[in-house]
Structure formats: C-alpha cells, structure tokens
Design an enzyme around this catalytic site. Structure first.
Site, mmCIF file in Angstrom:
data_model
loop_
_atom_site.group_PDB
_atom_site.id
_atom_site.type_symbol
_atom_site.label_atom_id
_atom_site.label_comp_id
_atom_site.label_asym_id
_atom_site.label_seq_id
_atom_site.Cartn_x
_atom_site.Cartn_y
_atom_site.Cartn_z
ATOM 1 N N GLN A 36 95.756 123.931 45.437
ATOM 2 C CA GLN A 36 95.516 122.491 45.559
ATOM 3 C C GLN A 36 95.127 122.170 47.004
ATOM 4 O O GLN A 36 94.807 121.037 47.320
ATOM 5 C CB GLN A 36 96.786 121.714 45.206
ATOM 6 C CG GLN A 36 97.242 121.900 43.771
ATOM 7 C CD GLN A 36 98.592 121.213 43.543
ATOM 8 O OE1 GLN A 36 98.681 120.000 43.479
ATOM 9 N NE2 GLN A 36 99.642 121.999 43.421
ATOM 10 N N HIS B 36 91.389 120.831 44.422
ATOM 11 C CA HIS B 36 91.258 119.511 45.039
ATOM 12 C C HIS B 36 90.156 119.476 46.093
ATOM 13 O O HIS B 36 90.202 118.673 47.016
ATOM 14 C CB HIS B 36 92.595 119.067 45.631
ATOM 15 C CG HIS B 36 93.637 118.781 44.588
ATOM 16 N ND1 HIS B 36 94.982 118.615 44.875
ATOM 17 C CD2 HIS B 36 93.530 118.620 43.240
ATOM 18 C CE1 HIS B 36 95.651 118.375 43.747
ATOM 19 N NE2 HIS B 36 94.788 118.384 42.742
ATOM 20 N N CYS C 183 77.938 111.274 49.915
ATOM 21 C CA CYS C 183 77.761 109.818 49.845
ATOM 22 C C CYS C 183 78.794 109.183 48.911
ATOM 23 O O CYS C 183 78.938 109.595 47.759
ATOM 24 C CB CYS C 183 76.347 109.520 49.356
ATOM 25 S SG CYS C 183 76.027 107.752 49.253
ATOM 26 N N CYS D 181 71.440 107.356 53.509
ATOM 27 C CA CYS D 181 71.087 106.113 52.804
ATOM 28 C C CYS D 181 71.794 104.897 53.405
ATOM 29 O O CYS D 181 71.540 103.766 52.998
ATOM 30 C CB CYS D 181 71.425 106.234 51.318
ATOM 31 S SG CYS D 181 73.198 106.093 50.987
ATOM 32 N N THR E 161 104.547 123.954 45.955
ATOM 33 C CA THR E 161 104.093 122.665 45.418
ATOM 34 C C THR E 161 105.271 121.900 44.834
ATOM 35 O O THR E 161 106.164 122.499 44.239
ATOM 36 C CB THR E 161 102.974 122.827 44.355
ATOM 37 O OG1 THR E 161 102.718 121.540 43.760
ATOM 38 C CG2 THR E 161 103.308 123.835 43.275
ATOM 39 N N ASN F 141 109.837 128.258 46.797
ATOM 40 C CA ASN F 141 109.932 126.909 47.348
ATOM 41 C C ASN F 141 111.353 126.731 47.911
ATOM 42 O O ASN F 141 112.317 127.098 47.241
ATOM 43 C CB ASN F 141 109.674 125.873 46.227
ATOM 44 C CG ASN F 141 109.352 124.499 46.770
ATOM 45 O OD1 ASN F 141 110.007 123.992 47.660
ATOM 46 N ND2 ASN F 141 108.311 123.884 46.208
ATOM 47 N N GLU G 44 112.863 124.022 48.162
ATOM 48 C CA GLU G 44 113.510 122.905 47.449
ATOM 49 C C GLU G 44 113.415 123.117 45.941
ATOM 50 O O GLU G 44 112.524 123.806 45.464
ATOM 51 C CB GLU G 44 112.776 121.580 47.760
ATOM 52 C CG GLU G 44 112.593 121.264 49.225
ATOM 53 C CD GLU G 44 113.883 120.836 49.888
ATOM 54 O OE1 GLU G 44 114.791 120.372 49.167
ATOM 55 O OE2 GLU G 44 113.971 120.965 51.128
#
Ligand code: BJW
Length: 253
Positions: A106, A124, A132, A157, A195, A220, A222
């Site tokens: 991600q 992501h 643009c 543009c 994550t 992890n 946590e």
C-alpha cells in the site's frame, strides 16, 4: 532494542516459509517506519496532525491544493533521502531464494524497489509522477524538485496537478488490484507486514487467503483486526527486527 517474539514463534514462521510454495507478502506503512517514514495512524501518525479528508481526498486537493502539495513535497523529500532498513533486505533475500514472487504494497515511498525487491504491486500508486486533476489527457509529470518550485504545480492545460496516488473514495489501479486478488486466491502462504488493516480493499487480501484455508503470518508491534483470527500467526514486533531473525533461521546464517 525492540522486543522480539519468542524463538518458537520465529521458528514456526520460518518453517511455514521453508515449506510454502507460492508465498505472497503484503506491506503497509509500518514496513517503512524504521526507515523514518511516518505511518498514518497511531501515536506518531500523520492523521494525528492532519485530517485524512483534508489531505488524502480529491475534495481536499481542490479546497487547499497548497497544503496538500506542501505535504507531498515534504514526504517526497523524506522518501528520497531515506534508506531501506534491514527488514527490506530480508524480504529481498526471501524473494530471491524462493523464486521471484510479486510483493503487494500500500506504500507509495519506493523503498521496496530501492532495496532491490522486484515486481512490486503498488496498490495505492506512487510518488513518482503527478497528473492533471481534471484528466485533460496530458502526459503525467515526474515528481522532481522543479515541480515544487511554485505551489500548487500545474498541468500544461492550466489545471492543478495531483499526485498519482490513490486517495480516499478513488478506485485502485485496476491491473494491480486484479493481480493482488489473484495472488491472494492462489498463494499458499501470506505474510502481512505493518498495516493497521483498516483500509479497504487492501485489508481484504489476507481475509481472502484465510477463507481459502491459507495461513497468514502477521508482523506488527500492535494488535490489528487480523491478529486474533484463526489461521493467523501473529508476531508482535517490528519488521526491521523480526524479518532478519526469520531469514537467519530459514537460511541458517
Ligand atoms: C509497524 C511498525 C514496524 C508501526 N514494523 N509494523 C466509507 C466512506 C467512503 C469510503 C469508504 C467507507 N468505508 C470504507 C470505504 C473505502 C475506503 C476505506 O477503506 N476507508 C476506511 C478508512 C474506512 N477505501 C477507499 O476509499 C479506497 N478505494 C476504494 O475502496 O474504492 C472503492 C470505493 C469507493 C468509494 C466508496 C467505497 C468504495 C482507497 C483507499 C486509498 C487510501 N489512501 C491512502 C493515501 C495514499 C496516498 C499517500 O500515501 O499519500 O493510503 S490513506 C493511507 O492509509 C494510505 C495507506 O496506504 C493506507 C493504509 O494505511 P496502513 O498502511 O495500514 O498504515 P497505518 O498507518 O494505518 O498503520 C501502520 C501499521 O504499522 C500499524 O498497525 C502499526 O502498528 C504498524 N507498525 N511500526 C511493523 N516498525
């Protein structure tokens, strides 16, 4: 020194890796935190300082493009200066030893690629380019220092540019998402690192694997919504400390 899980848990994870066929790794912001990249949630996370909807949404860019671009300028600068920690090189080692396995992330910071990890599926997007905001069709621009000389940067543009990352409410890149789902369905081991498991659809990948009866190793410090599910071996500690330990056991050095 961060605390490590018991050696029996490290051994269990290492055995799972040794005996697995197609192993898939999926990473989030915590993978980068020991390299100095801030996470989004938690004590030190960006969302303690900013509102997610102000920075990570199309409405946020339209409302206050200078604020959003200042944030991306700082993040890009940090990412260019930072180096992958030992855990990245452990993943690169596993990738090379087993076979070239794609890695799903991600993260937009490019640290996996900096460590030599190949075939990174960026769910992501990335901080490499901007395009643009009004989708005029002009080619995207590389995110270099010059792009940030006048904020907000503009497309040829005249419209504002937006970073080529996935903001809340936006669809993920179709091909990347399709590949990630296919890997979650076909792997026989998944490792989920750093994550919080709260952002959909990335958070659904280990759930797909578990539903197929595939084991998941989580790294992890946590607890997450994944940690206590059946089929999950949860290693409480940091990526930079646990991954090198696993590599030591798997490859005996
Ligand atoms: C360590 C560690 C160490 C610390 N070692 N670990 C209601 C309304 C509207 C939308 C939704 C809704 N409900 C659900 C949605 C969908 C939405 C969503 O999931 N929202 C939730 C927050 C509720 N998702 C989307 O909008 C996605 N698109 C989508 O679904 O399209 C279809 C759709 C459209 C519209 C409506 C519904 C569906 C797009 C999501 C895009 C996310 N974008 C961001 C910004 C990207 C750009 C950028 O980086 O600049 O992506 S937000 C941010 O969160 C970033 C991250 O990739 C993402 C996930 O965060 P992650 O990686 O999990 O990090 P943290 O910080 O949360 O956690 C870090 C973890 O690491 C912690 O657990 C620590 O403990 C751990 N850690 N140190 C190992 N050393």
């Amino acid at each position: 020194m961060p605390e490590l899980p018991s050696s029996s848990l490290i051994t269990e994870a290492s055995d799972m890796i040794k005996t697995s066929g197609l192993m898939v790794v999926s990473t989030g912001a915590g993978m980068s935190s020991e390299s100095g990249v801030r996470t989004f949630r938690g004590e030190e996370g960006f969302w303690r300082e900013y509102r997610a909807e102000d920075l990570a949404s199309i409405e946020g860019i339209r409302k206050n493009p200078e604020l959003v671009w200042e944030w991306y300028r700082e993040r890009l600068k940090a990412c260019q200066e930072l180096e992958p920690h030992a855990g990245y090189y452990s993943l690169e080692r596993i990738q090379n030893e087993k076979e070239i396995l794609p890695l799903i992330t991600q993260n937009v910071d490019g640290l996996h690629q900096k460590a030599g990890i190949m075939d990174v599926i960026e769910l992501h997007g990335s901080l490499r380019t901007a395009s643009c905001l009004d989708s005029c069709g002009a080619p995207g621009k590389r995110m270099t220092e010059e792009l940030f000389e006048i904020l907000p940067p503009r497309c040829s543009c005249g419209s504002i540019l937006r970073p080529d990352v996935v903001l809340f409410g936006e669809q993920l890149p179709e091909q990347a998402l399709r590949r990630a789902f296919r890997l979650a369905e076909s792997c026989d081991l998944m490792m989920v690192i750093g994550t919080s498991m709260v952002v959909y659809p990335a958070s659904s990948l280990p759930l797909i694997a578990l539903r197929k009866g595939v084991k998941v190793i989580e790294i992890n410090p946590e607890e997450t919504p994944l940690s206590s599910l059946d089929g999950v071996l949860s290693l409480h500690g940091t990526a930079g400390s646990i991954l090198p330990e696993i590599v030591k056991v798997v490859y005996g050095e």
